[in-house]
Design a protein around this motif. Structure first.
Motif, PDB file in Angstrom:
ATOM      1  N   MET A   1       0.837  -1.203   0.000  1.00  0.00           N
ATOM      2  CA  MET A   1       0.000   0.000   0.000  1.00  0.00           C
ATOM      3  C   MET A   1       0.875   1.257   0.000  1.00  0.00           C
ATOM      4  N   GLU A   2       0.425   2.288  -0.702  1.00  0.00           N
ATOM      5  CA  GLU A   2       1.118   3.584  -0.693  1.00  0.00           C
ATOM      6  C   GLU A   2       0.617   4.389   0.499  1.00  0.00           C
ATOM      7  N   TYR A   3       1.523   4.862   1.306  1.00  0.00           N
ATOM      8  CA  TYR A   3       1.093   5.659   2.458  1.00  0.00           C
ATOM      9  C   TYR A   3       1.388   7.134   2.230  1.00  0.00           C
ATOM     10  N   LYS A   4       0.602   7.965   2.912  1.00  0.00           N
ATOM     11  CA  LYS A   4       0.833   9.414   2.876  1.00  0.00           C
ATOM     12  C   LYS A   4       0.925   9.927   4.306  1.00  0.00           C
ATOM     13  N   SER A   5       1.524  11.113   4.450  1.00  0.00           N
ATOM     14  CA  SER A   5       1.566  11.701   5.784  1.00  0.00           C
ATOM     15  C   SER A   5       0.261  12.460   6.052  1.00  0.00           C
ATOM     16  N   GLY A   6       0.113  12.913   7.283  1.00  0.00           N
ATOM     17  CA  GLY A   6      -1.048  13.748   7.624  1.00  0.00           C
ATOM     18  C   GLY A   6      -2.178  12.979   8.279  1.00  0.00           C
ATOM     19  N   LEU A   7      -2.878  13.702   9.160  1.00  0.00           N
ATOM     20  CA  LEU A   7      -3.983  13.106   9.914  1.00  0.00           C
ATOM     21  C   LEU A   7      -5.129  12.658   9.006  1.00  0.00           C
ATOM     22  N   ALA A   8      -5.393  13.461   7.964  1.00  0.00           N
ATOM     23  CA  ALA A   8      -6.534  13.142   7.096  1.00  0.00           C
ATOM     24  C   ALA A   8      -6.358  11.764   6.462  1.00  0.00           C
ATOM     25  N   PHE A   9      -5.109  11.439   6.109  1.00  0.00           N
ATOM     26  CA  PHE A   9      -4.867  10.137   5.483  1.00  0.00           C
ATOM     27  C   PHE A   9      -5.119   9.003   6.481  1.00  0.00           C
ATOM     28  N   VAL A 328      -4.536 -10.452  10.352  1.00  0.00           N
ATOM     29  CA  VAL A 328      -3.150 -10.332   9.905  1.00  0.00           C
ATOM     30  C   VAL A 328      -3.045  -9.347   8.736  1.00  0.00           C
ATOM     31  N   GLU A 329      -4.058  -9.353   7.903  1.00  0.00           N
ATOM     32  CA  GLU A 329      -4.052  -8.414   6.775  1.00  0.00           C
ATOM     33  C   GLU A 329      -4.024  -6.965   7.286  1.00  0.00           C
ATOM     34  N   LYS A 330      -4.908  -6.667   8.239  1.00  0.00           N
ATOM     35  CA  LYS A 330      -4.896  -5.306   8.791  1.00  0.00           C
ATOM     36  C   LYS A 330      -3.600  -5.044   9.563  1.00  0.00           C
ATOM     37  N   SER A 331      -3.166  -6.043  10.297  1.00  0.00           N
ATOM     38  CA  SER A 331      -1.954  -5.882  11.100  1.00  0.00           C
ATOM     39  C   SER A 331      -0.772  -5.459  10.236  1.00  0.00           C
ATOM     40  N   LYS A 332      -0.644  -6.103   9.085  1.00  0.00           N
ATOM     41  CA  LYS A 332       0.485  -5.773   8.207  1.00  0.00           C
ATOM     42  C   LYS A 332       0.400  -4.325   7.747  1.00  0.00           C
ATOM     43  N   LEU A 334      -1.240  -1.817   9.236  1.00  0.00           N
ATOM     44  CA  LEU A 334      -1.122  -0.894  10.363  1.00  0.00           C
ATOM     45  C   LEU A 334       0.349  -0.729  10.772  1.00  0.00           C
ATOM     46  N   THR A 335       1.048  -1.845  10.827  1.00  0.00           N
ATOM     47  CA  THR A 335       2.451  -1.794  11.247  1.00  0.00           C
ATOM     48  C   THR A 335       3.324  -1.165  10.157  1.00  0.00           C
ATOM     49  N   SER A 336       3.040  -1.463   8.907  1.00  0.00           N
ATOM     50  CA  SER A 336       3.810  -0.827   7.820  1.00  0.00           C
ATOM     51  C   SER A 336       3.559   0.682   7.796  1.00  0.00           C
ATOM     52  N   TYR A 337       2.322   1.061   8.096  1.00  0.00           N
ATOM     53  CA  TYR A 337       1.997   2.487   8.157  1.00  0.00           C
ATOM     54  C   TYR A 337       2.799   3.162   9.277  1.00  0.00           C
TER      55      TYR A 337
END
Ligand SMILES: *Cc1c(COP(=O)(O)O)cnc(C)c1O
Length: 423
Positions: A1-9, A328-332, A334-337
């Protein structure tokens, strides 16, 4: 997944999160100002499901109402109460029901299983363990070794981490087993190391060990409810785990054990016996001859504490509903984020010592913070984060997919930023 900074994301990720409704099914500790803490300590003690008090109350009510008759008359008869947990617990760890039972506490179970599965001989008496295991495991292994008349300094092989790293490569585990396997009676590893958060390859370690004739077991305290486990398929001889970390079953709650089906009818294995391991159809005949039940149940000793089991039952219902795949899907993610946001921090003070490969970790990240002492950790606590501090300079955090949100992770990293970057 591509992550972005900021609270809105972060809020957008929460909005899209299929498991978002579970956060409100847990009781979140609150600060003095009434706001909830950001709780990142599920690796140490999981939060309480809001369904737990009622589950415990059912048993208290039935105790009040029936007294001893509750063993048979309670809504969930106590005499067979542990059986209510078996199927769901087996699913959590990828085992067959006859391979799993809930009993005792974790360290007690490690000892009991070592009675059966650590059978040293003059040629083969060593134990191979991970680098820096949880202290209770080290104490258990050393005392078992001494109990059999060996010197832990000689009989315990502690895997060392790779040069300049905190983690152990699978290749060096393979080499060590290859080199010392003929002398190793038992390989007893963690599933996830409590300090570094490194997840080990249970299938491969089992394969390497069995190839050399070693017995293989795992302490899954930090893996159960965190990783997708396939114990039956991976084939270790035994395993044990506690239920109060990722399994949210309350302080000091009971432990699960796994004994592989291939040992289900090994009645010749030495074991410490108690009446709850005796053939349940004949238990109340109170015979003088111990006749163990086949499967994991044959390792039980005592009639179990029902109040603790009620809490486990309430928690396992949630795991059963969600399933480990979705968790586990969400865990991955959340932790990568969390990892992404930490990398975005403009500081060279934080080093993540947990492997960056998602296959080699669960939800925990261990951050070594250069020049930090416990005061940093205390400041983070004052700012509303419950995490975990390990000397000399490690903060452990575990964003738990069941009850942590992307916004929790975002806010935690903001708190860290306030302490480390902004001043
Ligand atoms: C948490 C933990 C324990 C704790 O043992 P108890 O007997 O439940 O107090 C033991 N071993 C490991 C690896 C742990 O993570």
């Amino acid at each position: 997944m591509e992550y972005k900074s900021g609270l809105a994301f972060a809020q957008q990720l929460d909005h899209q999160d299929e498991l978002k409704s579970y956060k409100s099914q847990f009781s979140h500790p609150t600060q003095e100002n009434g706001n909830p803490y950001i709780y990142l300590c599920g690796n140490s003690l999981g939060l309480m499901p809001t369904s737990t008090p009622d589950a415990v109350k059912v048993e208290l009510e039935d105790w009040a109402k029936y007294g001893v008759e509750g063993h048979l008359e309670a809504r969930n008869p106590w005499v067979s109460y542990h059986e209510l947990l078996t199927d769901k617990m087996a699913k959590v760890v990828g085992a067959k029901p006859n391979e799993v039972v809930v009993m005792n506490s974790l360290t007690v179970n490690i000892h009991l299983l070592m009675v059966s599965f650590y059978r040293p001989t003059a040629q083969r008496y060593k134990i191979l363990m991970e680098y820096s295991p949880f202290p209770s495991d080290r104490y258990a292994f050393e005392s078992q070794v001494r109990f059999h008349g060996y010197d832990p300094k000689e009989a315990i092989i502690e895997m060392m981490p790779n040069e300049g790293e905190s983690t152990i490569s699978l290749e060096s585990i393979r080499e060590t087993i290859e080199k010392h396997g003929d002398e190793i009676a038992l390989i007893l590893f963690g599933g996830v190391n409590y300090y570094t958060g490194q997840a080990y390859d249970l299938a491969k370690i089992t394969e390497y060990g069995h190839r050399k004739g070693c017995v293989v077991g795992f302490d899954l305290a930090h893996a159960a409810g965190n990783l997708k486990l396939r114990l039956h398929e991976d084939g270790p001889d035994f395993a044990a785990w506690c239920s109060y970390k990722y399994l949210n079953s309350g302080p000091g709650s009971l432990s699960g054990i796994f004994v592989h089906e291939r040992h289900a009818r090994d009645f010749d294995l030495p074991r410490f016996a108690g009446w709850w391991g005796h053939d349940k159809h004949e238990r109340f005949l109170m015979s003088d001859d111990f006749k163990p039940m086949p499967g994991a149940e044959g390792w039980q000793l005592s009639n179990p504490p029902i109040l603790s089991m009620a809490a486990i039952k309430a928690s396992l219902e949630i795991f059963d509903e969600v399933g480990m795949d979705k968790l586990v899907e969400k865990s991955k993610n959340l932790t990568s984020y969390c990892e992404y946001l930490l990398h975005e921090l403009d500081t060279d003070r934080i080093k993540i010592i947990t492997p960056s490969d998602p296959a080699q970790r669960g939800c925990q990240l261990s951050l070594s913070v250069k020049g930090a002492d416990k005061s940093l950790f205390n400041q983070i606590s004052v700012a509303g984060v419950i995490a975990d501090w390990r000397e000399p300079d490690v903060i452990r955090i575990a964003p738990v997919p069941l009850y942590n949100s992307y916004e929790d992770v975002y806010r935690f990293v903001e708190v860290l930023k306030d302490q480390l970057v902004r001043p």
